[in-house]
Design an enzyme around this catalytic site. Sequence first.
Site, PDB file in Angstrom:
ATOM      1  N   CYS A  45       0.833  -1.205   0.000  1.00 30.14           N
ATOM      2  CA  CYS A  45       0.000   0.000   0.000  1.00 30.14           C
ATOM      3  C   CYS A  45       0.866   1.254   0.000  1.00 30.14           C
ATOM      4  O   CYS A  45       0.519   2.254  -0.631  1.00 30.14           O
ATOM      5  CB  CYS A  45      -0.949  -0.015   1.195  1.00 30.14           C
ATOM      6  SG  CYS A  45      -2.104  -1.410   1.143  1.00 30.14           S
ATOM      7  N   THR A  46       1.989   1.204   0.687  1.00 33.31           N
ATOM      8  CA  THR A  46       2.906   2.341   0.693  1.00 33.31           C
ATOM      9  C   THR A  46       3.491   2.553  -0.698  1.00 33.31           C
ATOM     10  O   THR A  46       3.547   3.680  -1.196  1.00 33.31           O
ATOM     11  CB  THR A  46       4.022   2.141   1.739  1.00 33.31           C
ATOM     12  OG1 THR A  46       3.416   2.050   3.034  1.00 33.31           O
ATOM     13  CG2 THR A  46       5.018   3.289   1.719  1.00 33.31           C
TER      14      THR A  46
END
Length: 157
Positions: A45-46
């Site tokens: 997600c980062t």
Amino acid sequence: MSLLEINQPVPEFNAISTFGDVTLARCRTRALVIYFYPKDNTPGCTTETQGFKDHHQALMDAGGAVVGVSRDSLKSHENWSAKLELPFPLISDPEEKLCELFGVMKMKNMYGKQVRGIERSTFLIDAQGVLVREWRGVKVPGHVEEVLQAVKNLNNH
């Protein structure tokens, strides 16, 4: 099961974000990229969110705007957004209203257990509020560039 279909209007929504309330009506001047991701501050997600940050200006120049959505709390979003210095809002959807509207909740395998969670997905809504493209089961590498190209094609930039 998504309530939305390609080439159909997206119903109005109101959601709380790191930039205050987000409504579809407020976004009607640009194409809107909404990406759903499983969890703040996790590696995939980062990487995805950093990609949208890195391409944010190009998306804006192409006539698009970006918003991220997960079930994390607003406080979690605020901390993560500050850490990454995000130029776009993150919507907190703990009641899964947007997740249900866009049909992104799925049963997934997590360390051998079945868990219900967000399937990484991205949606492109044109300036008239019509869903024009969707990406489901997204693989992060190259995804943001593909979304950027779709926004450029939509707006002929």
